[in-house]
Design a protein around this motif. Structure first.
Motif, PDB file in Angstrom:
ATOM      1  N   ARG A 129       0.825  -1.215   0.000  1.00  0.00           N
ATOM      2  CA  ARG A 129       0.000   0.000   0.000  1.00  0.00           C
ATOM      3  C   ARG A 129       0.855   1.260   0.000  1.00  0.00           C
ATOM      4  O   ARG A 129       0.655   2.165  -0.829  1.00  0.00           O
ATOM      5  CB  ARG A 129      -0.912  -0.011   1.213  1.00  0.00           C
ATOM      6  CG  ARG A 129      -1.750   1.266   1.337  1.00  0.00           C
ATOM      7  CD  ARG A 129      -2.592   1.279   2.604  1.00  0.00           C
ATOM      8  NE  ARG A 129      -3.329   2.539   2.716  1.00  0.00           N
ATOM      9  CZ  ARG A 129      -4.084   2.868   3.759  1.00  0.00           C
ATOM     10  NH1 ARG A 129      -4.219   2.010   4.772  1.00  0.00           N
ATOM     11  NH2 ARG A 129      -4.708   4.030   3.787  1.00  0.00           N
ATOM     12  N   TRP A 130       1.819   1.323   0.908  1.00  0.00           N
ATOM     13  CA  TRP A 130       2.558   2.569   1.055  1.00  0.00           C
ATOM     14  C   TRP A 130       3.700   2.721   0.061  1.00  0.00           C
ATOM     15  O   TRP A 130       4.105   3.832  -0.260  1.00  0.00           O
ATOM     16  CB  TRP A 130       3.021   2.722   2.511  1.00  0.00           C
ATOM     17  CG  TRP A 130       1.813   2.938   3.369  1.00  0.00           C
ATOM     18  CD1 TRP A 130       1.206   2.041   4.198  1.00  0.00           C
ATOM     19  CD2 TRP A 130       1.001   4.120   3.394  1.00  0.00           C
ATOM     20  NE1 TRP A 130       0.077   2.576   4.746  1.00  0.00           N
ATOM     21  CE2 TRP A 130      -0.079   3.858   4.276  1.00  0.00           C
ATOM     22  CE3 TRP A 130       1.075   5.369   2.775  1.00  0.00           C
ATOM     23  CZ2 TRP A 130      -1.067   4.801   4.540  1.00  0.00           C
ATOM     24  CZ3 TRP A 130       0.094   6.304   3.035  1.00  0.00           C
ATOM     25  CH2 TRP A 130      -0.957   6.021   3.904  1.00  0.00           C
ATOM     26  N   ALA A 186       3.229   1.842  -3.122  1.00  0.00           N
ATOM     27  CA  ALA A 186       2.492   2.402  -4.257  1.00  0.00           C
ATOM     28  C   ALA A 186       2.158   3.867  -4.020  1.00  0.00           C
ATOM     29  O   ALA A 186       2.257   4.695  -4.938  1.00  0.00           O
ATOM     30  CB  ALA A 186       1.216   1.590  -4.491  1.00  0.00           C
ATOM     31  N   TRP A 187       1.747   4.196  -2.787  1.00  0.00           N
ATOM     32  CA  TRP A 187       1.396   5.587  -2.478  1.00  0.00           C
ATOM     33  C   TRP A 187       2.608   6.508  -2.630  1.00  0.00           C
ATOM     34  O   TRP A 187       2.506   7.572  -3.257  1.00  0.00           O
ATOM     35  CB  TRP A 187       0.852   5.676  -1.050  1.00  0.00           C
ATOM     36  CG  TRP A 187       0.383   7.061  -0.687  1.00  0.00           C
ATOM     37  CD1 TRP A 187      -0.858   7.583  -0.893  1.00  0.00           C
ATOM     38  CD2 TRP A 187       1.158   8.096  -0.059  1.00  0.00           C
ATOM     39  NE1 TRP A 187      -0.911   8.886  -0.433  1.00  0.00           N
ATOM     40  CE2 TRP A 187       0.312   9.229   0.081  1.00  0.00           C
ATOM     41  CE3 TRP A 187       2.466   8.176   0.386  1.00  0.00           C
ATOM     42  CZ2 TRP A 187       0.754  10.424   0.655  1.00  0.00           C
ATOM     43  CZ3 TRP A 187       2.913   9.368   0.957  1.00  0.00           C
ATOM     44  CH2 TRP A 187       2.051  10.474   1.095  1.00  0.00           C
ATOM     45  N   LEU A 188       3.755   6.108  -2.097  1.00  0.00           N
ATOM     46  CA  LEU A 188       4.942   6.950  -2.198  1.00  0.00           C
ATOM     47  C   LEU A 188       5.401   7.072  -3.649  1.00  0.00           C
ATOM     48  O   LEU A 188       5.816   8.156  -4.085  1.00  0.00           O
ATOM     49  CB  LEU A 188       6.065   6.386  -1.331  1.00  0.00           C
ATOM     50  CG  LEU A 188       7.350   7.225  -1.282  1.00  0.00           C
ATOM     51  CD1 LEU A 188       7.073   8.642  -0.779  1.00  0.00           C
ATOM     52  CD2 LEU A 188       8.397   6.540  -0.402  1.00  0.00           C
ATOM     53  N   GLU A 202       3.517   7.109  -6.244  1.00  0.00           N
ATOM     54  CA  GLU A 202       2.622   8.079  -6.885  1.00  0.00           C
ATOM     55  C   GLU A 202       3.002   9.511  -6.503  1.00  0.00           C
ATOM     56  O   GLU A 202       2.975  10.421  -7.344  1.00  0.00           O
ATOM     57  CB  GLU A 202       1.180   7.804  -6.476  1.00  0.00           C
ATOM     58  CG  GLU A 202       0.601   6.537  -7.071  1.00  0.00           C
ATOM     59  CD  GLU A 202      -0.798   6.265  -6.550  1.00  0.00           C
ATOM     60  OE1 GLU A 202      -1.290   7.054  -5.699  1.00  0.00           O
ATOM     61  OE2 GLU A 202      -1.417   5.266  -6.986  1.00  0.00           O
ATOM     62  N   GLN A 203       3.347   9.715  -5.250  1.00  0.00           N
ATOM     63  CA  GLN A 203       3.738  11.046  -4.797  1.00  0.00           C
ATOM     64  C   GLN A 203       5.017  11.524  -5.492  1.00  0.00           C
ATOM     65  O   GLN A 203       5.127  12.691  -5.873  1.00  0.00           O
ATOM     66  CB  GLN A 203       3.952  11.041  -3.279  1.00  0.00           C
ATOM     67  CG  GLN A 203       2.706  10.701  -2.468  1.00  0.00           C
ATOM     68  CD  GLN A 203       1.566  11.665  -2.708  1.00  0.00           C
ATOM     69  OE1 GLN A 203       1.729  12.876  -2.554  1.00  0.00           O
ATOM     70  NE2 GLN A 203       0.407  11.146  -3.104  1.00  0.00           N
ATOM     71  N   GLU A 206       3.089   4.554   8.068  1.00  0.00           N
ATOM     72  CA  GLU A 206       2.285   5.527   7.339  1.00  0.00           C
ATOM     73  C   GLU A 206       2.768   6.948   7.625  1.00  0.00           C
ATOM     74  O   GLU A 206       2.960   7.750   6.694  1.00  0.00           O
ATOM     75  CB  GLU A 206       0.809   5.402   7.722  1.00  0.00           C
ATOM     76  CG  GLU A 206      -0.068   6.479   7.087  1.00  0.00           C
ATOM     77  CD  GLU A 206      -1.525   6.390   7.469  1.00  0.00           C
ATOM     78  OE1 GLU A 206      -2.289   7.333   7.139  1.00  0.00           O
ATOM     79  OE2 GLU A 206      -1.935   5.383   8.096  1.00  0.00           O
ATOM     80  N   THR A 249       6.167   7.623   5.967  1.00  0.00           N
ATOM     81  CA  THR A 249       6.066   7.697   4.510  1.00  0.00           C
ATOM     82  C   THR A 249       5.437   9.015   4.076  1.00  0.00           C
ATOM     83  O   THR A 249       5.893   9.650   3.106  1.00  0.00           O
ATOM     84  CB  THR A 249       5.262   6.499   3.979  1.00  0.00           C
ATOM     85  OG1 THR A 249       5.835   5.285   4.468  1.00  0.00           O
ATOM     86  CG2 THR A 249       5.273   6.476   2.456  1.00  0.00           C
ATOM     87  N   ARG A 250       4.402   9.435   4.767  1.00  0.00           N
ATOM     88  CA  ARG A 250       3.780  10.723   4.453  1.00  0.00           C
ATOM     89  C   ARG A 250       4.767  11.873   4.683  1.00  0.00           C
ATOM     90  O   ARG A 250       4.815  12.825   3.890  1.00  0.00           O
ATOM     91  CB  ARG A 250       2.519  10.921   5.295  1.00  0.00           C
ATOM     92  CG  ARG A 250       1.347  10.022   4.890  1.00  0.00           C
ATOM     93  CD  ARG A 250       0.089  10.368   5.674  1.00  0.00           C
ATOM     94  NE  ARG A 250      -1.033   9.512   5.345  1.00  0.00           N
ATOM     95  CZ  ARG A 250      -1.822   9.691   4.290  1.00  0.00           C
ATOM     96  NH1 ARG A 250      -1.602  10.724   3.466  1.00  0.00           N
ATOM     97  NH2 ARG A 250      -2.838   8.872   4.050  1.00  0.00           N
TER      98      ARG A 250
END
Length: 377
Positions: A290-291, A293-295, A297-298, A360, A363-364
């Motif tokens: 999940r994270w 893929a999220w990172l 994308e960012q 999370e 990573t954010r």
């Protein structure tokens, strides 16, 4: 007054000198955990499990330290049986080591020596070069294909002096994945007397459909050695436990030079609990997917600032800095905000950072810091 001048021959004879090939080794440099001024950092530089260690492994570890005066089981019988049961393997063909690093070194030590060649892909794990040079072998580096493995380039460099071929899959430090079809093609193209070492340190982060077929290949082939580790998804990096699988003949050769009692009693017990803790593995795998893929994308959203992600199947991302913001500046900017990441100019990657997927919140925070740095460059 005594004469204190020495010629070179006298000086050389006055102390033991290491072999020339040992002095050619660039020592392994671990990921940083502290800033230059000594401040502790949030460590996203060593690809450790950000969720830590599962409760079952922790409890087994605590129980394992009850007897500190007795040597551990030298054959790690219960650990081998647990691994074999998990993956449907022959326990007699499983070897264990101080992390998978020891096993990677054993492969070169048993099958290569002065004048031999050890082959691996550019941007491969830095231990391969060290393992080759340690035994006096010549490291041969194949060109990559956009930071990934180029099977044709590897096969083109095989000679009658090639003794070992290393391949990490997923690869470290790039995160790239070589599919099963290409692994099979590479193995088929290698001479039968070349040892093919498939380093699967991050294999547990893959979906079942992404299996590269390495263990099945090692089951039937006489020249394949697959290595894995408990340091990543299992969260046991502090205990240094690895394992490998190969033919009975290869395992016999490696056992002859393996350090005795190389896995502690507590480590063996923790590893047994960890490999049977399917819930913890799935939680770690899902969090990472999940994270990651999220990172990714960012970072992709910062492409207009020259940032690019190499597609990863591991628990980290390799981020390329091809604009005004350099990798070194990003390293320092992240460090100033309390985060340690991995800059690898020594591996030919001065334009990249390898960043472990953290919690999370971590990573954010990394994504926000990178955006600020990129927009301000």
């Amino acid at each position: 007054m005594p004469d204190t001048t020495f010629d070179t021959a006298t000086l050389s004879a006055s102390r033991p000198l290491p072999k020339d090939w040992i002095m050619g080794i660039s020592p392994y440099v671990p990921g940083k955990a502290a800033a230059d001024d000594g401040r502790p950092l949030i460590k996203l530089s060593a690809n450790e499990n950000p969720l830590g260690t599962g409760d079952a492994a922790r409890a087994a570890m605590a129980a394992g330290i009850a007897d500190l005066a007795t040597y551990p089981d030298p054959g790690a019988a219960k650990l081998r049986e647990a691994i074999a049961g998990k993956y449907g393997l022959d326990p007699a063909r499983i070897i264990y080591g101080t992390g998978s690093d020891e096993l990677l070194h054993l492969a070169a030590s048993a099958y290569a020596g002065p004048g031999d060649e050890v082959l691996y892909v550019r941007y491969g794990f830095s231990v391969y070069d060290i393992a080759a040079r340690r035994v006096g072998a010549v490291p041969v580096v194949a060109p990559d294909k956009d930071y990934g493995t180029d099977v044709d380039a590897l096969l083109a460099l095989v000679t009658d002096r090639t003794r070992v071929v290393y391949l990490a899959n997923p690869n470290n430090p790039t995160g790239t994945m070589t599919p099963a079809s290409e692994i099979a093609r590479l193995h088929a193209g290698l001479p039968k007397d070349v040892l093919f070492v498939l380093d699967q340190a991050y294999a547990e982060y893959l979906d079942d459909s992404e299996d590269d077929g390495g263990l099945a290949l090692a089951e039937k082939a006489s020249n394949v050695f697959v290595t894995r580790t408990f340091s990543k998804i299992h969260g046991l990096a502090a205990e240094r436990i690895g394992w490998g699988y190969a033919s009975a003949e290869i395992i016999d050769a490696l056992h002859r030079i393996r350090a005795p009692f190389n896995v502690t009693t507590a480590g063996q017990q923790a590893a047994i609990a960890a490999i049977n803790d399917n819930a913890w593995m799935e939680r770690s795998r899902s969090h990472n997917a999940r994270w990651r893929a999220w990172l990714a994308e960012q970072v992709a959203a910062l492409s207009n600032h020259g940032l690019r992600v190499v597609p990863s199947k591991a628990n980290f991302l390799l981020i390329l800095f091809e604009g005004k913001l350099t990798a070194e500046a990003a390293l320092k900017g992240l460090m100033a905000e309390g985060y340690a990441t991995r800059w690898l100019p020594g591996q030919g990657l001065p334009n990249a950072l390898r960043i472990t997927i953290g919690t999370e919140a971590q990573t954010r925070a990394v994504a926000a810091i990178l955006r600020t740095l990129a927009e301000g460059a």
